[in-house]
Design an enzyme around this catalytic site. Sequence first.
Site, PDB file in Angstrom:
ATOM      1  N   LYS A 169       0.858  -1.205   0.000  1.00  0.00           N
ATOM      2  CA  LYS A 169       0.000   0.000   0.000  1.00  0.00           C
ATOM      3  C   LYS A 169       0.890   1.250   0.000  1.00  0.00           C
ATOM      4  CE  LYS A 169      -1.726   1.546   4.027  1.00  0.00           C
ATOM      5  NZ  LYS A 169      -1.450   2.967   4.358  1.00  0.00           N
ATOM      6  N   ASN A 170       1.901   1.260   0.875  1.00  0.00           N
ATOM      7  CA  ASN A 170       2.692   2.477   1.068  1.00  0.00           C
ATOM      8  C   ASN A 170       3.715   2.729  -0.027  1.00  0.00           C
ATOM      9  OD1 ASN A 170       1.128   2.912   3.254  1.00  0.00           O
ATOM     10  ND2 ASN A 170       2.683   2.396   4.784  1.00  0.00           N
ATOM     11  N   CYS A 181      -5.089  12.288  12.781  1.00  0.00           N
ATOM     12  CA  CYS A 181      -5.839  11.019  12.721  1.00  0.00           C
ATOM     13  C   CYS A 181      -5.615  10.312  14.056  1.00  0.00           C
ATOM     14  CB  CYS A 181      -5.353  10.172  11.553  1.00  0.00           C
ATOM     15  SG  CYS A 181      -3.687   9.575  11.783  1.00  0.00           S
ATOM     16  N   ARG A 221      -0.472  14.808  12.483  1.00  0.00           N
ATOM     17  CA  ARG A 221       0.264  14.404  11.281  1.00  0.00           C
ATOM     18  C   ARG A 221       0.706  15.675  10.536  1.00  0.00           C
ATOM     19  NH1 ARG A 221      -1.150   9.119   9.971  1.00  0.00           N
ATOM     20  NH2 ARG A 221       0.720   9.089   8.685  1.00  0.00           N
ATOM     21  N   ASP A 259       4.411   0.871  12.241  1.00  0.00           N
ATOM     22  CA  ASP A 259       3.200   0.242  11.691  1.00  0.00           C
ATOM     23  C   ASP A 259       3.028  -1.190  12.170  1.00  0.00           C
ATOM     24  OD1 ASP A 259       3.349   1.846   8.405  1.00  0.00           O
ATOM     25  OD2 ASP A 259       2.854   2.568  10.411  1.00  0.00           O
ATOM     26  N   ARG A 267      -8.676  -0.444   4.852  1.00  0.00           N
ATOM     27  CA  ARG A 267      -7.854   0.613   4.228  1.00  0.00           C
ATOM     28  C   ARG A 267      -6.500   0.052   3.803  1.00  0.00           C
ATOM     29  NH1 ARG A 267      -6.640   5.649   7.534  1.00  0.00           N
ATOM     30  NH2 ARG A 267      -5.348   5.798   5.684  1.00  0.00           N
TER      31      ARG A 267
HETATM   32  C1  EPZ Z   1       4.244   7.035   6.394  1.00  0.00           C
HETATM   33  O1  EPZ Z   1       3.448   8.086   6.882  1.00  0.00           O
HETATM   34  C2  EPZ Z   1       3.320   5.830   6.319  1.00  0.00           C
HETATM   35  N1  EPZ Z   1       2.194   6.101   5.425  1.00  0.00           N
HETATM   36  C3  EPZ Z   1       2.778   5.506   7.713  1.00  0.00           C
HETATM   37  O2  EPZ Z   1       2.010   4.304   7.602  1.00  0.00           O
HETATM   38  C4  EPZ Z   1       3.964   5.251   8.643  1.00  0.00           C
HETATM   39  O3  EPZ Z   1       3.467   5.025   9.951  1.00  0.00           O
HETATM   40  C5  EPZ Z   1       4.897   6.464   8.637  1.00  0.00           C
HETATM   41  O4  EPZ Z   1       5.323   6.758   7.295  1.00  0.00           O
HETATM   42  C6  EPZ Z   1       6.143   6.227   9.477  1.00  0.00           C
HETATM   43  O5  EPZ Z   1       6.837   5.115   8.979  1.00  0.00           O
HETATM   44  C7  EPZ Z   1       2.383   5.983   4.085  1.00  0.00           C
HETATM   45  O6  EPZ Z   1       3.468   5.709   3.623  1.00  0.00           O
HETATM   46  C8  EPZ Z   1       1.169   6.195   3.219  1.00  0.00           C
HETATM   47  P1  EPZ Z   1       6.196  10.451   8.379  1.00  0.00           P
HETATM   48  P2  EPZ Z   1       4.033   9.604   6.829  1.00  0.00           P
HETATM   49  O7  EPZ Z   1       6.077  11.741   7.646  1.00  0.00           O
HETATM   50  O8  EPZ Z   1       4.973   9.756   5.725  1.00  0.00           O
HETATM   51  C9  EPZ Z   1       6.874  13.677  11.726  1.00  0.00           C
HETATM   52  C10 EPZ Z   1       0.117   2.957   7.771  1.00  0.00           C
HETATM   53  O9  EPZ Z   1      -0.320   2.400   8.793  1.00  0.00           O
HETATM   54  N2  EPZ Z   1       6.653  14.673  10.646  1.00  0.00           N
HETATM   55  O10 EPZ Z   1       7.317   9.535   8.029  1.00  0.00           O
HETATM   56  O11 EPZ Z   1       2.879  10.532   6.938  1.00  0.00           O
HETATM   57  C11 EPZ Z   1       5.608  12.911  12.079  1.00  0.00           C
HETATM   58  O12 EPZ Z   1       4.850  13.599  13.050  1.00  0.00           O
HETATM   59  C12 EPZ Z   1       0.591   4.383   7.857  1.00  0.00           C
HETATM   60  O13 EPZ Z   1       0.237   2.420   6.641  1.00  0.00           O
HETATM   61  C13 EPZ Z   1       6.889  16.014  10.904  1.00  0.00           C
HETATM   62  O14 EPZ Z   1       7.283  16.397  12.006  1.00  0.00           O
HETATM   63  O15 EPZ Z   1       4.837   9.659   8.210  1.00  0.00           O
HETATM   64  C14 EPZ Z   1       6.166  11.614  12.621  1.00  0.00           C
HETATM   65  O16 EPZ Z   1       6.508  11.774  13.982  1.00  0.00           O
HETATM   66  C15 EPZ Z   1       0.263   5.037   9.190  1.00  0.00           C
HETATM   67  N3  EPZ Z   1       6.684  16.919   9.898  1.00  0.00           N
HETATM   68  C16 EPZ Z   1       7.462  11.411  11.827  1.00  0.00           C
HETATM   69  O17 EPZ Z   1       7.773  12.673  11.244  1.00  0.00           O
HETATM   70  C17 EPZ Z   1       6.274  16.530   8.644  1.00  0.00           C
HETATM   71  O18 EPZ Z   1       6.140  17.417   7.759  1.00  0.00           O
HETATM   72  C18 EPZ Z   1       7.328  10.388  10.724  1.00  0.00           C
HETATM   73  O19 EPZ Z   1       6.211  10.751   9.945  1.00  0.00           O
HETATM   74  C19 EPZ Z   1       6.037  15.161   8.408  1.00  0.00           C
HETATM   75  C20 EPZ Z   1       6.244  14.242   9.418  1.00  0.00           C
END
Ligand code: EPZ
Length: 432
Positions: free
Chosen positions: A24-25, A119, A124, A310, A402
């Site tokens: 998915k990701n 969420c 996020r 995850d 999802r």
């Molecule tokens: C991706 O989300 C995945 N989703 C998530 O999987 C996964 O949990 C996450 O990466 C972490 O591995 C998809 O790939 C579609 P991040 P993403 O930006 O990219 C902080 C699932 O269950 N951050 O890597 O949105 C954030 O708060 C989903 O399939 C900022 O501070 O996550 C977090 O603490 C859930 N500023 C950390 O970085 C930003 O602009 C990692 O978030 C963006 C993120």
Amino acid sequence: MALEKLVIEGGHPLRGEVTVSGSKNAALPILAATLLAETPCDLGGVPRLRDVDVLARILGVLGMQIERDKTGRLHTKLLSEDCNTAPYELVSMMRASFCVLGPLLAKRGYAKVSLPGGCAIGDRPVDLHLKGFRALGAEIEIEHGYVIAKAKRLRGANIYLGGPNGSTVLGTANVMMAACLADGTTVIEHAAVEPEIVDLANFLIAMGASIDGAGSHRMTIRGVRRLEGCAHDVIPDRIEAATLMMAAAATGGEVLFKNIDPTHLEAVFDKFREAGVGLNRNCKTVAVSGAEPIREVELTTLPYPGFPTDLQAQMMALTIMGRGASVFTDSIFPDRLHHVSEFKRMGAKILRVNNTCVVLGGTPLQAAPVMASDLRAGAALVIAGLCAQGETHVRRIYHVDRGHENFEGKLRSLGAVIRREPDEVPEKPPAV
Ligand code: EPZ
């Protein structure tokens, strides 16, 4: 949408073999990247999921035709570039759709995309995404809950994308997609190194992009003038694979897994060994067995190649079935613990201080009605239901739909006694 639940009769060890779906990701950012192509794309291994359907609807609004042929491959074709707004009612259903912003900005010079909002697993933010676009020369405004991004021509830049909890996966995807059509060279420092980012880079390179260093924390992208459609098969879903492996081990079963890349799961296998899960792997398949009692583990989630956030809830379900005390800390999403209260409804003994939990194994789980709060917590509750004494009802199963293609079908093929039923929402109590 009619609410549904999964009804699970516990106590049946999972046995047999299962083929894991495409990731998915990986599929979601790759679908967004088709907006960059001048000509059609042909994608294999894209799982049939609600999240894919939502993104396909958004791409449709943005002028992209997406059709799945009878073999299951997706074909994309750009029909119009007139509409450049990704609406709130769709983006808020699936925050990953925020990564249409980079391709729209690079290809069309304008994008209006709803801020995704938070969420169940926590706030996020997208500040790092916007930092990257500004560094590429885009004008960014926030108006009425929307990001409005404009740029006649993006220009390459050196961008540090590290955040408070390490790198950002979708932030890296969004910025690297925009950089592909920028004027000049972009270096992304502290880029995410997840396998899904490498898969996206391979897709972009097949379209004609010039990218070095994907999979390392320093990625270099030399901008090109145009990108052509191509054929690509997305990588296997490492999170689904490990989720099913944890179900196999928790039920004391033995399952052979096909269509996986074991090199994506080294941190998970390391914890499996610590927990005493039986593992037998070769380059393409892994056999998992739960013959021995599960032992205690200490686990902190980390960006790849660390243990994935995850899989935190699912691993917790596995240790509930074991003995000893296990310690879990989620350093990526500290609030990603809504499953703890649901496990406790089933009799689990879990202590929590802030974003750290101690699971006291050895207490048999009792079936109970429980509620999924996000897609991975839902999958973890299904694992608990497979092990509990009696019949567990996991409600709001749309969360699981999802991110897990035909979840109950795969489990049933391994011997689980599980069925999907409508979830009657109790009538509102009379006002008093
Ligand atoms: C991706 O989300 C995945 N989703 C998530 O999987 C996964 O949990 C996450 O990466 C972490 O591995 C998809 O790939 C579609 P991040 P993403 O930006 O990219 C902080 C699932 O269950 N951050 O890597 O949105 C954030 O708060 C989903 O399939 C900022 O501070 O996550 C977090 O603490 C859930 N500023 C950390 O970085 C930003 O602009 C990692 O978030 C963006 C993120």
